[in-house]
Enzyme design. Structure first.
Site, short mmCIF file in Angstrom:
data_model
loop_
_atom_site.label_atom_id
_atom_site.label_comp_id
_atom_site.label_asym_id
_atom_site.label_seq_id
_atom_site.Cartn_x
_atom_site.Cartn_y
_atom_site.Cartn_z
N ASN A 146 -3.06 -6.82 -10.50
CA ASN A 146 -4.17 -6.67 -9.55
C ASN A 146 -5.35 -5.95 -10.20
O ASN A 146 -5.93 -5.00 -9.63
CB ASN A 146 -3.71 -5.92 -8.29
CG ASN A 146 -4.50 -6.32 -7.05
OD1 ASN A 146 -5.40 -7.15 -7.13
ND2 ASN A 146 -4.17 -5.73 -5.92
N HIS A 186 -4.25 -1.34 2.70
CA HIS A 186 -3.19 -2.35 2.76
C HIS A 186 -2.66 -2.55 4.18
O HIS A 186 -2.23 -3.65 4.53
CB HIS A 186 -2.02 -1.96 1.84
CG HIS A 186 -2.20 -2.41 0.43
ND1 HIS A 186 -2.79 -1.64 -0.54
CD2 HIS A 186 -1.87 -3.58 -0.19
CE1 HIS A 186 -2.81 -2.28 -1.69
NE2 HIS A 186 -2.26 -3.47 -1.50
#
Length: 479
Positions: free
Chosen positions: A329, A365
């Site tokens: 990521n 998240h």
């Protein structure tokens, strides 16, 4: 909370039976099939851009990127596409009405984060669902970054860091430009993050090894596409045998401790390919369009890694937690480092800045407790590892000689086993979400990860006394 029903336009309702049959044939949930198809559709969109729109005006290019991205969003989420439309329009209004001010930055951050968190709250379930909040979390970072880059554009150049100079905006973008940037088909659904300035370079035909002409990027794009299909196949096959849900079964509970550890080690390796495959495929889309162009290296070779979200070789070979984090990521981590971590410099403490950065990532998240547990464990694990590798091994002649000797292959294997075992450990709550689930798994393995790193933290000072020779008085004075 109950997930809101997804309303589809008439044309998509006609396609729904076909998608249901395709999903049933593939043995996958329909939303997952739609997502994969949408990611793959980026390639024909990129080819259409190269063949028909590359030499068109900026307005036409923005329109193409906007409507192609909207088509993908509607295909996946139906009428719920209005969430992204609303947030983009409001972000544009904030830029226009508040200008390059701290008020604009704070208002953008507060609005976009609250909207995302409210979306999480009202659509939350105890399972991982592909719904409108999935691409919206990517969009949230884009729009917050847009406000920060616009704010930086009003500062003196001498006060900007090298990263800020590359991303700051000297002019106010148009609404159509912001739409094209937000809905670009190579990054709307699963990333990667990129700046508006990079998007502007793409539209002005600068992102190419042949400026003004379509880039010679078909081969590098196909390499990432092929690698993406390989990792997707590994996940599709292995994921059926190593699923998240198995952790919660009585069968898993009945296995001995060593088996549970091995299962966790293999599980995390296979399940991370779920993310890697999507990132590799979308990276190929970005390369094909030109957005992945990253200039030349020191050898004069053209680079196509501007949108790379994973370094596969590093991911597969590193024995370190920090190595995996640096390989995974990448663009999101770079965004957080640039827009959050470095802007917390005023705190005057790196550990404090790191804590707040990881807290931001956990909240971004989602609202489940598993995210907080995951990123708090990351903080502990990374800092313990740094104490071992950056101080203990570096300052110990004995440990340094072992690391450089013929014993290193054995040490490397042990490192890899520990690395992947405890890489899976914090990702269990990340994937299981709720405390009743991850607590059950941690209890079944006796909180071994917590105990291991707590003991390591306590023992490290004593190991330093054993392995690091004391400095003599004259050496201390010189220091």
């Amino acid at each position: 909370m109950e997930t809101q029903p997804q309303l589809l336009p008439p044309t998509l309702k006609m396609a729904a039976p076909f998608m249901e049959k395709l999903a049933e044939y593939l043995g996958s949930p329909e939303p997952a099939v739609r997502l994969i198809l949408s990611v793959l559709l980026g390639y024909p969109f990129a080819l259409v851009y190269r063949w028909f729109f590359f030499h068109q005006s900026a307005t036409v290019v923005h329109l193409f990127h906007t409507f192609s991205g909207l088509a993908l969003a509607t295909f996946n989420f139906g009428s719920q596409v209005y969430h992204s439309l609303l947030c983009i329009v409001i972000q544009f209004l904030l830029l226009r009405l508040m200008g390059r001010t701290v008020t604009c930055v704070l208002s953008s951050f507060i609005f976009q984060m609250i909207y995302l968190l409210m979306g999480y709250y009202y659509t939350a379930t105890e399972e991982y669902d592909i719904k409108w909040t999935m691409p919206h979390c990517v969009l949230t970072l884009k729009l917050i970054g847009l406000a920060l880059d616009y704010y930086d554009g009003g500062k003196e150049q001498v006060s900007l860091s090298a990263d800020q100079k590359k991303s700051s905006l000297n002019s106010t973008p148009s609404l159509l430009e912001v739409f094209g940037f937000s809905y670009f088909y190579g990054g709307f659904l699963v990333g990667p993050q990129f700046t508006l300035q990079n998007y502007q370079h793409l539209v002005s035909r600068e992102m190419s090894d042949v400026p003004g002409q379509p880039p010679n990027s078909v081969v590098p794009a196909m390499k990432r596409f092929g690698l993406g299909l390989i990792t997707l196949s590994v996940f599709a096959i292995g994921g059926r045998h190593y699923s998240d849900s198995y952790f919660l079964t009585d069968e898993f509970e009945a296995h001995p401790f060593w088996y549970k550890c091995v299962y966790m080690l293999v599980w995390v390796k296979i399940n991370l390919y779920k993310y890697i495959s999507c990132w590799l495929i979308t990276e190929g889309v970005c390369i094909l369009s030109g957005l992945g162009y990253n200039g030349k290296n020191e050898k004069g070779e053209h680079q196509w890694d501007a949108c790379a979200n994973v370094r596969v070789w590093l991911f597969e070979t590193t024995p370190l937690f920090t190595g995996t984090i640096n390989s995974f990521n990448i663009n999101t981590n770079a965004w957080v480092a640039r827009q959050v971590f470095k802007r917390l410099r005023f705190l005057g403490n790196k550990l404090l800045s790191q804590m707040f950065t990881l807290l931001f990532l956990a909240v971004w998240h989602g609202l489940h407790s598993g995210y907080l547990i995951c990123f708090s464990l990351e903080f502990i694990i990374v800092n313990v590892e740094r104490q071992v590798t950056m101080t203990l091994v570096r300052d110990s002649p004995l440990l340094t000689s072992i690391a450089q000797s013929h014993l290193y292959p054995f040490v490397y294997v042990v490192q890899q086993l520990i690395h992947w075992l405890f890489m899976g450990y914090p990702l269990v709550p990340f994937c299981l979400f709720t405390y009743d689930k991850w607590l059950k798994v941690y209890s079944s393995i006796y909180f071994s990860g917590h105990i291991f790193f707590f003991i390591a933290f306590l023992v490290l000072p004593y190991l330093r006394k054993v392995f690091v020779p004391r400095k003599r008085g004259s050496e201390k004075k010189e220091d």
